[in-house]
Design an enzyme around this catalytic site. Sequence first.
Site, short mmCIF file in Angstrom:
data_model
loop_
_atom_site.label_atom_id
_atom_site.label_comp_id
_atom_site.label_asym_id
_atom_site.label_seq_id
_atom_site.Cartn_x
_atom_site.Cartn_y
_atom_site.Cartn_z
N ASN A 193 -6.42 16.14 -18.45
CA ASN A 193 -5.79 15.45 -17.32
C ASN A 193 -6.33 14.04 -17.14
OD1 ASN A 193 -5.73 18.57 -15.50
ND2 ASN A 193 -4.05 17.61 -16.60
N ARG B 63 -4.12 19.28 -6.94
CA ARG B 63 -4.34 20.37 -5.97
C ARG B 63 -5.25 21.45 -6.54
NH1 ARG B 63 -1.83 24.96 -7.37
NH2 ARG B 63 -0.14 24.78 -8.90
N SER B 64 -5.14 21.69 -7.86
CA SER B 64 -5.87 22.77 -8.51
C SER B 64 -6.19 22.35 -9.94
CB SER B 64 -5.04 24.05 -8.51
OG SER B 64 -5.64 25.06 -9.29
N ASP C 283 -8.02 23.79 -13.65
CA ASP C 283 -8.72 24.66 -14.59
C ASP C 283 -9.69 23.76 -15.36
OD1 ASP C 283 -9.54 26.13 -16.80
OD2 ASP C 283 -7.55 26.86 -17.32
N CYS D 84 0.35 20.72 -10.55
CA CYS D 84 -1.10 20.71 -10.30
C CYS D 84 -1.56 19.28 -10.05
CB CYS D 84 -1.84 21.33 -11.47
SG CYS D 84 -1.48 23.08 -11.71
N ILE E 171 -13.55 27.53 -12.72
CA ILE E 171 -13.82 28.03 -14.06
C ILE E 171 -13.39 29.50 -14.08
CG2 ILE E 171 -15.56 28.54 -15.82
CD1 ILE E 171 -17.23 26.26 -14.74
N TYR E 172 -12.50 29.84 -14.99
CA TYR E 172 -12.06 31.23 -15.11
C TYR E 172 -13.21 32.11 -15.61
CZ TYR E 172 -7.15 30.17 -14.29
OH TYR E 172 -5.96 29.78 -13.71
N ARG F 275 0.82 -1.21 0.00
CA ARG F 275 0.00 0.00 0.00
C ARG F 275 0.86 1.27 0.00
NH1 ARG F 275 -2.89 -3.79 3.13
NH2 ARG F 275 -1.76 -3.21 5.04
N ARG F 276 2.04 1.13 -0.62
CA ARG F 276 2.94 2.28 -0.71
C ARG F 276 3.34 2.56 -2.15
NH1 ARG F 276 7.02 1.07 4.46
NH2 ARG F 276 5.37 0.96 6.05
#
Length: 289
Positions: A188, A174-175, A177, A154, A219-220, A133-134
Amino acid sequence: MTRADLRLIQDIRNIMNNGTMDENPRPRYSDGTPAHTKFVNHVVRTYDLSKEFPICSLRPIAWKTAIKEIFWIYKDASNSLDVLRNKYNIHYWDDWESVMIPETIGIRYGATVKKYDLLNKLITDIKKNPYGRRHIISLWQENDFDESDGLAPCAFLTIWNVRGEYLDMCLIQRSGDMLTASGAGGINEVQYACLQMMVAKATGYKPGKFTHFVANEQIYTRHFDAANELLRRASEQKIESNSQYDYEFEPVKMNFNPKSDNFYDFSIEDFSLENYNPIKPQIKLELGI
């Protein structure tokens, strides 16, 4: 129409109706204007790669470009913009060129993979200790951030688990678009689903469950018109935001037929997409840098 289309429409409506506007954003548009976004936190999407492939059909997704970027990061283990441009004809990373290490994106992504031998260690670990589990690849290395400037990764963490004959994977971002890259069936998800297929082949398993967690998906403001256009296209296709997840879909199939099980022998010619008929024209999206 794909299952990812339904998820994308649900997520767009959620952000537009329930999202929060950010303050003092770091990104800027090319004209210097702050690139504000509307966002939600903690978005999770799961797909079964043995039955479907996560790709949006409400607009064309450059799936070959997505896979080539994964080759650059994990197969070439490179941060070189020259490699990205000349080998793969990808130029959108140019805006993130490092000042400290010109012609690169700094000690980020592929440079981190190479520095810590992350991909080879992952494949070896899965083969030797499949139920461990690593099985983790982390591109979030603080020491690397101290060595140069560059965009903080990201999509930065993948966690791998064997389940019988299947290899499951979770991508932590983490973030995101949403419309440019991180949304359901976007760049992605396409590229990391393909990475999962490649690692599964290299370790002797079938690709299984793929889960994508986005901590902050946005959303920009300059993408609002594009978001509404996607909602319009979905309406024409009779994709309803309150539809059940098990709607009637014709799954898109990503074929992966390499001649070798060696990860470093895989090429873009090993991939082919079946039953993919995206709606055109393409939607233009201005980047926040």
